[in-house]
Design a protein around this motif. Structure first.
Motif, PDB file in Angstrom:
ATOM      1  N   THR A  71       0.812  -1.212   0.000  1.00 53.80           N
ATOM      2  CA  THR A  71       0.000   0.000   0.000  1.00 53.80           C
ATOM      3  C   THR A  71       0.846   1.263   0.000  1.00 53.80           C
ATOM      4  OG1 THR A  71      -0.142   0.114   2.412  1.00 53.80           O
ATOM      5  CG2 THR A  71      -1.808  -1.184   1.281  1.00 53.80           C
ATOM      6  N   GLY A  84      -1.257   5.777   1.038  1.00 51.58           N
ATOM      7  CA  GLY A  84      -1.019   4.574   1.822  1.00 51.58           C
ATOM      8  C   GLY A  84      -0.268   4.784   3.108  1.00 51.58           C
ATOM      9  N   ARG A 139       0.120   5.930   6.804  1.00 49.12           N
ATOM     10  CA  ARG A 139      -0.690   6.285   7.967  1.00 49.12           C
ATOM     11  C   ARG A 139       0.078   7.216   8.889  1.00 49.12           C
ATOM     12  NH1 ARG A 139      -4.970   4.670  10.825  1.00 49.12           N
ATOM     13  NH2 ARG A 139      -5.429   3.022   9.335  1.00 49.12           N
ATOM     14  N   SER A 140       1.342   6.900   9.173  1.00 49.45           N
ATOM     15  CA  SER A 140       2.162   7.729  10.045  1.00 49.45           C
ATOM     16  C   SER A 140       3.628   7.517   9.685  1.00 49.45           C
ATOM     17  CB  SER A 140       1.926   7.381  11.525  1.00 49.45           C
ATOM     18  OG  SER A 140       2.322   6.051  11.801  1.00 49.45           O
ATOM     19  N   ARG A 166      -1.053   2.154   5.769  1.00 55.26           N
ATOM     20  CA  ARG A 166      -2.483   1.936   5.999  1.00 55.26           C
ATOM     21  C   ARG A 166      -2.833   0.520   5.547  1.00 55.26           C
ATOM     22  NH1 ARG A 166      -5.569   6.126   7.392  1.00 55.26           N
ATOM     23  NH2 ARG A 166      -4.645   8.220   7.336  1.00 55.26           N
ATOM     24  N   ASP A 167      -3.459  -0.217   6.427  1.00 52.61           N
ATOM     25  CA  ASP A 167      -3.781  -1.615   6.169  1.00 52.61           C
ATOM     26  C   ASP A 167      -5.182  -1.732   5.586  1.00 52.61           C
ATOM     27  OD1 ASP A 167      -4.063  -4.306   6.153  1.00 52.61           O
ATOM     28  OD2 ASP A 167      -3.682  -4.614   8.279  1.00 52.61           O
ATOM     29  N   ASP A 201      -9.000   1.369   4.221  1.00 52.59           N
ATOM     30  CA  ASP A 201      -8.445   1.016   5.526  1.00 52.59           C
ATOM     31  C   ASP A 201      -9.524   1.219   6.581  1.00 52.59           C
ATOM     32  OD1 ASP A 201      -8.564   3.745   6.018  1.00 52.59           O
ATOM     33  OD2 ASP A 201      -6.551   3.880   6.822  1.00 52.59           O
ATOM     34  N   GLN A 202      -9.175   1.052   7.854  1.00 53.01           N
ATOM     35  CA  GLN A 202     -10.165   1.118   8.925  1.00 53.01           C
ATOM     36  C   GLN A 202     -10.770   2.499   9.092  1.00 53.01           C
ATOM     37  OE1 GLN A 202      -7.499  -0.109  12.084  1.00 53.01           O
ATOM     38  NE2 GLN A 202      -7.393   1.974  12.880  1.00 53.01           N
ATOM     39  N   ASP A 203     -10.108   3.531   8.537  1.00 49.43           N
ATOM     40  CA  ASP A 203     -10.639   4.891   8.617  1.00 49.43           C
ATOM     41  C   ASP A 203     -11.451   5.270   7.383  1.00 49.43           C
ATOM     42  OD1 ASP A 203      -9.365   5.332  11.085  1.00 49.43           O
ATOM     43  OD2 ASP A 203      -7.489   5.794  10.062  1.00 49.43           O
ATOM     44  N   VAL A 247      -6.760   3.181  -0.097  1.00 46.19           N
ATOM     45  CA  VAL A 247      -5.327   2.887  -0.087  1.00 46.19           C
ATOM     46  C   VAL A 247      -4.877   2.126  -1.335  1.00 46.19           C
ATOM     47  CG1 VAL A 247      -5.205   2.897   2.423  1.00 46.19           C
ATOM     48  CG2 VAL A 247      -5.670   0.749   1.242  1.00 46.19           C
TER      49      VAL A 247
END
Length: 249
Positions: free
Chosen positions: A65, A100, A102-103, A121-122, A138-140, A144
């Motif tokens: 991702t 892709g 996230r942080s 991001r998964d 992703d979960q949010d 991605v």
């Protein structure tokens, strides 16, 4: 009339004051030279400049991702900047713009390098896209990636991308809260609204989950019902009210 001795003492004091003033001037001048040289060394010269061959990027999570080369290119654009002057806050913002990501954690590696630890991001769900193919979320709910078919183990969500955002949020929250063994069995998810999430398992069993509330209890109730001898032939499990579950064949 001033005596010869007094004149000598006055001349001596004057000379001493001149020496002190000269020494102080030399000290201040020397200190300024050192500070200027140090500032030039640290902030201007190439002695501590970032080199493109000293950029390390490590990705945690599903590396597919995140385009590592895209992250590296963002950092490499700052090559030649002395490390003390490198604006890591602005760099972090730029890296977060790479799809892709996230942080990211950034650390200077003296004298010429920089180390980035990127969390990807998964994707947790695949959603049919207009025109064909699937969008990976992703979960949010962040897109991605895209795929022609759902990657192995990823459930397909039949909630339109431009549909009720609360329904999509509920689906993603439910998927995030499922225990790993149950999540691995989910082939598809549907939701007409945020209180009506339905799971379709890979063996064809349908689970009417309801809202995202009490998901832990719902998972335990479902596991108990499926383990019971009477579960043979059951096609639908309704755990939307987990204290009053219903089964249908």
């Amino acid at each position: 009339m001033v005596s010869t001795g007094s004149a000598a003492r006055f001349a001596e004091r004057t000379a001493r004051h001149r020496r002190i003033l000269r020494d102080r001037t030399l000290l201040v001048s020397g200190t300024l030279v050192v500070l200027v040289a140090l500032a030039w060394l640290l902030l201007v010269s190439p002695v501590l400049a970032l080199r493109s061959d000293a950029i390390e990027v490590a990705v945690e999570g599903p590396g597919t991702t995140v385009d590592v080369n895209a992250v590296r290119a963002v950092v490499a654009a700052r090559a030649g900047t002395p490390l003390p002057r490198l604006d890591t806050v602005a760099l972090r913002r730029a890296v977060l713009e790479v799809p892709g990501v996230r942080s990211v954690a950034i650390a200077r590696v003296w004298p010429h390098g920089i180390d980035l630890r990127v969390v990807a991001r998964d994707p947790v769900a695949a959603v049919p896209a207009e025109g064909g193919g699937l969008v990976l979320l992703d979960q949010d709910g962040i897109q991605v990636g895209r795929a022609d078919k759902a990657p192995a183990g990823l459930p397909v969500v039949s909630v339109p991308l431009d549909g009720d955002p609360r329904a999509m949020t509920a689906v993603l929250v439910v998927l995030q809260q499922l225990p790993a063994d149950l999540a691995a069995q989910v082939a598809g998810v549907a939701a007409t609204n945020r209180d009506a999430v339905t799971l379709t398992l890979r063996d064809g069993v349908v689970v009417e989950w309801g809202s995202a509330e009490q998901s832990a209890l719902k998972a335990k109730v479902l596991a108990t019902l499926r383990a019971a001898p009477s579960s043979a032939g059951v096609k639908v499990y309704d755990v939307s009210a987990p204290t009053l579950p219903i089964t249908r064949s």
